[in-house]
Scaffold this active site. Sequence first.
Site, PDB file in Angstrom:
ATOM      1  N   PHE A  38      84.653  -3.302 -30.389  1.00  0.00           N
ATOM      2  CA  PHE A  38      84.875  -4.555 -29.663  1.00  0.00           C
ATOM      3  C   PHE A  38      84.125  -4.535 -28.329  1.00  0.00           C
ATOM      4  CE2 PHE A  38      88.033  -2.355 -27.038  1.00  0.00           C
ATOM      5  CZ  PHE A  38      87.987  -3.059 -25.847  1.00  0.00           C
ATOM      6  N   LYS A  39      83.867  -3.338 -27.812  1.00  0.00           N
ATOM      7  CA  LYS A  39      83.195  -3.223 -26.515  1.00  0.00           C
ATOM      8  C   LYS A  39      81.756  -3.726 -26.571  1.00  0.00           C
ATOM      9  CE  LYS A  39      86.291   0.502 -25.365  1.00  0.00           C
ATOM     10  NZ  LYS A  39      86.515   1.948 -25.273  1.00  0.00           N
ATOM     11  N   ASP A  40      81.184  -3.861 -27.770  1.00  0.00           N
ATOM     12  CA  ASP A  40      79.827  -4.395 -27.879  1.00  0.00           C
ATOM     13  C   ASP A  40      79.732  -5.793 -27.275  1.00  0.00           C
ATOM     14  OD1 ASP A  40      78.775  -2.170 -29.180  1.00  0.00           O
ATOM     15  OD2 ASP A  40      79.180  -2.962 -31.179  1.00  0.00           O
ATOM     16  N   THR A  51      83.057   3.641 -26.203  1.00  0.00           N
ATOM     17  CA  THR A  51      82.374   3.100 -25.023  1.00  0.00           C
ATOM     18  C   THR A  51      80.964   3.666 -24.898  1.00  0.00           C
ATOM     19  OG1 THR A  51      84.424   2.739 -23.781  1.00  0.00           O
ATOM     20  CG2 THR A  51      82.412   2.939 -22.503  1.00  0.00           C
TER      21      THR A  51
END
Length: 359
Positions: free
Chosen positions: A138-140, A171
């Site tokens: 989701f950090k993309d 991350t």
Amino acid sequence: YGAPLGYPHSPSTALLCCFEAGPAMKFVSVLGGAEPASFSEAVLNGWAPDGGMYWPAAVEPVSPRTLSAWESLSYPRLCEEVLKRFIAADDPDVTPLDLAGIVSAAFSSFGDAEVVSLRPLSDELHVAELWHGPTLAFKDLGMSVLGRTLSHLLRRRRQRLTLLVGTSGDTGSSAMEAVRGLEGIEILVLYPLQGCSSISPVQELQMTYVARAASNVHLIGVEGSSDDLDVPLERAFRDAAFKRAHRLGSVNSVNVVRLLVQVVHYFYAYLRLPEGDLRPPEGSSERRARVAVPCGAGGHLAAGLLAQQMGLPITLLAATNANDALHRLLATGELRAHGTVSQTASPSMDIQVPYNVWR
């Protein structure tokens, strides 16, 4: 962190002293010891000069009319609209046209045309798929926008930046992918080696592959937990002279771009829920959604609180694994590192010190 781990104020005191004098379109430190910063300054600084994290000095609620107009927007267009609310209209560094180009480029490599998809699991339960980016994390989403924003600002100012990143899992690979080959940026990632953490072989390979392939990407394995490797990183960022001399920046959830893009998830998911699934609480006509948020460092939860301040009618549920420091904070009012980090099937949540609690 609380007093045992070094921050001098209570969170409530710090927030009060920041917000009383904060000008619009500025960001203030949660510790209250730094001058307000513009969007561009906050992005390039990462941490505020006093060692605190940035938070918007003023939050303008989204009107019902605007919220209704946002229903038809794609995820990238909605991202633009949310970010615009935190960038001064006369900001010479990031114009609306600049922002449109940054966001378009950031999501161009995602594997789903929608970027984020909302899937029904039952009549009243939906899951927001935030994993369609290049590293399946989701950090993309926030990282891709942040990488392009940093590169844009550095080109505009003819500067360079060295990013220091600590990762417990995804991350690192997301940050490396976001900035690989970008002009003006070097990145150094610290990660806990297998045997010292539950980082997966796939996560490690994602990082080692990019580190070999991109000349501006560097990787260091650490014999310790993700909390252990945060100690030297925080020390480097709090040394103002060292940080200035080496042009250090951050792309962890500390950075305001990560925070602001994560706000977009909440608005996007809410606007795509069927009306029948948004039931008003007893005695209210407001349609409200309940959002369960997996929590590691607490950045996504902090973004949810910002979405609430912007007027989005949601209730947040903080979900933790066995590393339940955030749960213990909410239950007892105290935040302390509690023993050793438990290794679980969700290594990105294996954190005993959820530093975004200061937000």
